[in-house]
Design an enzyme around this catalytic site. Structure first.
Site, PDB file in Angstrom:
ATOM      1  N   CYS A   1       0.776   7.005  -0.197  1.00 13.63           N
ATOM      2  CA  CYS A   1       1.593   7.829   0.711  1.00 13.63           C
ATOM      3  C   CYS A   1       3.074   7.443   0.704  1.00 13.63           C
ATOM      4  CB  CYS A   1       1.055   7.697   2.135  1.00 13.63           C
ATOM      5  SG  CYS A   1      -0.613   8.330   2.306  1.00 13.63           S
ATOM      6  N   ILE A   2       3.366   6.226   1.140  1.00 13.40           N
ATOM      7  CA  ILE A   2       4.753   5.866   1.456  1.00 13.40           C
ATOM      8  C   ILE A   2       5.700   6.001   0.253  1.00 13.40           C
ATOM      9  CG2 ILE A   2       6.237   4.090   2.520  1.00 13.40           C
ATOM     10  CD1 ILE A   2       4.055   5.190   4.403  1.00 13.40           C
TER      11      ILE A   2
END
Ligand SMILES: NC(=O)c1ccc[n+]([C@@H]2O[C@H](COP(=O)([O-])OP(=O)(O)OC[C@H]3O[C@@H](n4cnc5c(N)ncnc54)[C@H](O)[C@@H]3O)[C@@H](O)[C@H]2O)c1
Length: 459
Positions: A294-295
């Site tokens: 994600c990040i």
């Protein structure tokens, strides 16, 4: 494609609202009584926990995945996600509430379809939407009136409304009238013992108000709290903001770590002290970079979309620059520490501790450990690794040059046979006291060793 509403006769328009309302009302009743059959497409880190939670809340769930080994495992009660309690899977299968299949013709059986497929980036760091597009096409092939589709994959604002809706409306069915479409982002935090799918509030936004109402009715029965927003775009933007917030703050604390290191100030001591402020401060910890599915990826979905509006968000690009630089910083610190001991990195034996992108999980996707391994090999070091959660280094298309590697048992002999141990992930299962006692040099990127030790170097 012109809308059927535009083509309808005045008479059809006068009766249409009742008919449209009836389809939505019938679906709502099914959802409220839990008779609605649910389908989840993509049974990975997000889809599988959600599937089990929905089965536990009394719904019948059909899981879909293109990976036949996952389908085979699930139907035999074999769990493949380490942090997920396998008993939940056997209970769901045993209760007859859950079954998995790769027969996509069965999408038609579901009243509600959740899309939980990957949304990676292309090598040019642009949204790779092929999984979402392919799934939307699979749904299009069997779309029928009375189905609600909810996109859960993280993506840019407008994906549900522009991309998915467009594909589904090619059937001639109309969104908000015949079928319904919403966005509700996943907020899984693998390995977090304090929160599970059912207890994390869920943001929900419809492409239209009726779709939003139906999606809310669904999640009200599955999670502790549903947070309704005005549109699917707002829900998509909300998820990106959450991840951008993390990306930028991780970069900030990583940059501060490098600044304070030059000044001879201990960043960990600073953070411990700053964290005592009871308001207006939120702690982020420095590390060897950023990782996970994600990040490092999601923020660039917004960068890409913002360009369409003539804006380049600077914070996101800057966060990317700092975080991507961190493995190089770590290597430099290691190289300097070896140098002080009269050793070159070339020819040195380096033990990397931790491949997973964060502690106590088995997920190594986008882990900075791979960049570190690659840099070590390129500079002539000999490398091995130990990770209690990752038995084999997963092969990635992005790094074909990395040789196949397996986790080595963490023994005194292993530590003594290496010139340095490099802590990349702070897994709880590792005996760090043993590591420091038997390694000639430990390079610590996670603040494991707070008190100064002769053979420990912070990076
Ligand atoms: N992992 C997390 O912690 C997390 C948290 C929040 C949001 N997300 C988002 O959720 C989405 C899914 O992520 P994930 O971590 O579950 O990915 P994953 O790779 O673990 O799972 C995705 C699954 O989808 C399957 N799949 C791919 N194409 C398919 C298709 N056409 N039809 C059916 N199945 C298909 C894959 O085989 C895989 O099993 C992504 O958008 C991600 O950004 C992930």
């Amino acid at each position: 494609m012109p809308s059927s509403r535009a083509q309808a006769s005045p008479l059809a328009e006068s009766v249409a609202p009742r008919a449209e309302g009836a389809i939505a009302a019938a679906l709502k009743k099914k959802i409220e009584s839990r008779e609605a059959r649910l389908g989840v497409i993509g049974l990975g880190y997000v889809g599988l926990p959600m599937t089990l939670t929905m089965a536990e809340k009394g719904f019948s769930v059909l899981g879909f995945d293109i990976d036949p080994t996952k389908i085979e495992s699930l139907n035999h009660g074999r769990n493949y996600i380490e942090h997920l309690d396998g008993r939940r899977l056997t209970a769901a299968i045993g209760s007859g509430k859950f079954w998995a299949t790769s027969d996509f013709l069965r999408l038609r059986e579901a009243d509600v379809l959740l899309i939980c497929v990957p949304t990676p980036l292309t090598p040019q760091r642009e949204p790779e939407m092929s999984f979402v597009v392919e799934t939307a096409r699979q749904i299009r092939a069997s779309l029928r009136p009375g189905q609600l589709v909810v996109l859960e994959s993280t993506t840019y604002p407008g994906t549900a409304d522009e991309l998915v809706r467009g594909i589904l409306e090619e059937t001639g069915l109309r969104c908000g009238e015949d079928f319904f479409l919403a966005f509700s982002p996943e907020r899984e935090d693998p390995g977090n013992a304090s929160f599970a799918t059912a207890t994390i509030p869920k943001v929900v936004g419809g492409v239209d108000p009726v779709s939003g109402d139906l999606a809310q009715a669904l999640y009200d029965r599955i999670v502790a709290k549903t947070v309704r927003v005005s549109s699917s775009r707002t829900a998509e933007a909300t998820k990106l903001v959450e991840n951008i917030f993390r990306a930028v703050n991780i970069a900030l604390v990583n940059e501060l770590k490098m600044v304070f290191d030059r000044m001879g100030i201990d960043i960990w001591e600073v953070l411990d002290a700053a964290s005592t402020k009871p308001f207006g401060f939120m702690r982020f910890n420095p590390g060897p970079g950023w990782g996970g599915h994600c990040i490092p990826l999601d923020p660039f979905y917004l960068v890409w979309k913002a360009r369409e509006y003539g804006i380049t968000p600077k914070f996101i690009e800057l966060a990317g620059e700092v975080n991507v630089q961190m493995p190089h910083y770590v290597l430099e610190k290691l190289q300097l520490a070896l140098n002080e001991r009269g050793k070159a990195l070339k020819g040195s034996r380096i033990l990397v501790l931790g491949l997973a992108y964060k502690k106590d999980i088995d997920d190594a996707r986008e882990s900075p450990a791979f960049e570190i391994l690659e840099l070590l090999l390129r500079r002539g070091a000999e490398v091995s690794y130990h990770d209690p959660h990752v038995a084999k280094a997963p092969r990635t298309r992005a790094r074909p040059e990395l040789p196949p590697m397996e986790s080595q048992p963490l023994t005194v002999a292993l530590l003594q046979s290496h010139d340095a141990a490099l802590v990349v992930t702070d897994h709880s299962a590792v005996d760090y006291e043993m590591v420091v006692r038997h390694s000639p040099l430990v390079v610590d990127t996670r603040g494991i060793y707070r008190a100064p030790r002769e053979n420990v170097v912070r990076a």
